[in-house]
Design an enzyme around this catalytic site. Structure first.
Site, mmCIF file in Angstrom:
data_model
loop_
_atom_site.group_PDB
_atom_site.id
_atom_site.type_symbol
_atom_site.label_atom_id
_atom_site.label_comp_id
_atom_site.label_asym_id
_atom_site.label_seq_id
_atom_site.Cartn_x
_atom_site.Cartn_y
_atom_site.Cartn_z
ATOM 1 N N TYR A 199 41.963 45.022 37.894
ATOM 2 C CA TYR A 199 41.064 45.896 38.655
ATOM 3 C C TYR A 199 40.279 45.083 39.674
ATOM 4 O O TYR A 199 40.160 43.862 39.590
ATOM 5 C CB TYR A 199 40.125 46.662 37.724
ATOM 6 C CG TYR A 199 39.026 45.840 37.092
ATOM 7 C CD1 TYR A 199 37.787 45.689 37.714
ATOM 8 C CD2 TYR A 199 39.214 45.230 35.848
ATOM 9 C CE1 TYR A 199 36.775 44.940 37.130
ATOM 10 C CE2 TYR A 199 38.211 44.481 35.258
ATOM 11 C CZ TYR A 199 36.992 44.335 35.905
ATOM 12 O OH TYR A 199 35.990 43.594 35.325
ATOM 13 N N CYS A 200 39.734 45.803 40.659
ATOM 14 C CA CYS A 200 38.879 45.208 41.686
ATOM 15 C C CYS A 200 37.947 46.305 42.188
ATOM 16 O O CYS A 200 37.819 47.363 41.555
ATOM 17 C CB CYS A 200 39.700 44.596 42.817
ATOM 18 S SG CYS A 200 40.756 45.780 43.686
ATOM 19 N N THR A 201 37.303 46.105 43.308
ATOM 20 C CA THR A 201 36.304 47.060 43.796
ATOM 21 C C THR A 201 36.902 48.403 44.181
ATOM 22 O O THR A 201 36.481 49.452 43.692
ATOM 23 C CB THR A 201 35.550 46.475 45.005
ATOM 24 O OG1 THR A 201 34.994 45.214 44.651
ATOM 25 C CG2 THR A 201 34.434 47.411 45.453
#
Length: 350
Positions: A199-201
């Site tokens: 995951y990331c922003t």
């Protein structure tokens, strides 16, 4: 010929934006798709965005587009329609609407052509960026968090992870995304039988990272659709527990969106609970760090006594001291390494 750049000073543009009475909406989006001539596309998009009074940061490359923007509320639907009509590949594109937002995130439009929309350092001609992992929706994310066979991998920088992350998520210690990719493969070699959730922003980094993991022999790979922003929005809309703890760091004037009430970080100067990032007020530094209100007053918004003293000098003397010295205006990269030397924070143990 239309002007495709800004002619007004940055300070004047910021003051003008802050004086606006109309509300704005902060939006982020990305799309991996082939752009034959990014410079031609930039010229057309710049005119479209300018006509709708859109501010923000947009990167274009042959591999696609990445944008974080601020749109007048009255223009959002017009913007959506015109973006979808701009290229068939953009039809129905998901637009991530900011969670904690007053719309005052940007005050100028900067649109740049780059080699990649996210710097990955990948030069393997056999890498297929379209062979990505499976998407996860909010409810599926929560189920994976309860699965003992799942490992959550945070593909953001240290300063982002420091103020907020998913429960028990692993940090890949690196200063840049390009450094994280090989490290993620190395760190996960002993866990190829596990379910890897990345995951990331907003989704752009973890989508490419999921393809990189699959390219390196990992078969059980997922990534969160729309990243933290979309997960938190959908979880709230669906009445699900929000399992992200703390604040979501964002790359604009806000520097963060509050996701949960927990404060998991600490002031880099006194150690008090705090998750508010700021940039050192010394124009010769601009270090990104966490500072509590007490230390902000004590150090006048600076990261150290040295910077506090230097920022109080006459402007000409400040410029003289900065001459020939590396300017610290690296707001969003190499944060951990710069914190170690500037604030005396110990190097992390392996």
């Amino acid at each position: 010929m239309p002007v495709l750049h800004n002619r007004i000073s940055n300070d004047a543009l910021k003051a003008k934006m802050l004086a606006e009475s109309e509300p704005r909406t902060t939006i982020s989006f990305y799309k991996y798709f082939h752009i034959a001539d990014p410079k031609v596309t930039r010229a057309a998009l710049y005119q479209l965005f300018t006509a709708l009074n859109v501010f923000g940061r947009v990167y274009l490359a042959h591999e696609g587009m990445n944008a974080q923007i601020s749109v007048p509320a009255s223009n959002v639907e017009t913007f959506r329609a015109q973006l979808y009509a701009f290229d068939p590949a953009l039809e129905g594109l998901r637009l991530n609407i900011a969670l904690d937002d007053d719309g005052k995130s940007f005050w100028v439009l900067r649109m740049k052509v780059r080699d990649r929309i996210v710097a990955d350092g990948i030069d393997d001609p056999h890498f297929d960026a379209s062979n990505v992992g499976e998407y996860l929706q909010a409810a599926e994310v929560n189920a994976m968090l309860d699965d003992p066979d799942a490992l959550f991998i945070d593909m953001r920088n240290h300063y982002e992870y420091e103020v907020g992350h998913f429960e028990n998520a692993l940090e890949i210690p690196a200063d840049t995304f390009r450094e994280q990719l090989p490290k993620a493969v190395e760190m996960m070699q002993a866990h190829k039988d596990k379910k890897i959730v990345m995951y990331c922003t907003g989704g752009i980094r973890c989508e490419k990272a999921s393809a990189w993991m699959k390219h390196n022999g990992f078969n059980k790979v997922w990534h969160i659709e729309g990243g933290i922003i979309e997960y938190a929005r959908k979880a709230r809309e669906q009445g699900l527990p929000v399992r992200f703890i703390g604040k979501n760091f964002v790359f604009d004037e806000r520097m963060g969106e509050r996701i949960s009430d927990e404060i998991i970080a600490h002031c880099h100067q006194c150690g008090a609970p705090c998750d508010s990032h700021t940039n050192c007020k010394n124009d010769g530094c601009h270090l990104l760090f966490i500072q509590c209100p007490v230390c902000a007053e004590k150090y006048k918004g600076c990261c150290s006594e040295i910077c506090c003293e230097e920022s109080a000098l006459p402007p000409e003397e400040q410029r003289r001291r900065r001459a020939g010295r590396e300017n610290g205006n690296k707001i969003f990269n190499k944060s951990r390494g710069r914190l170690n030397t500037t604030l005396g924070i110990p190097e992390p143990t392996e």
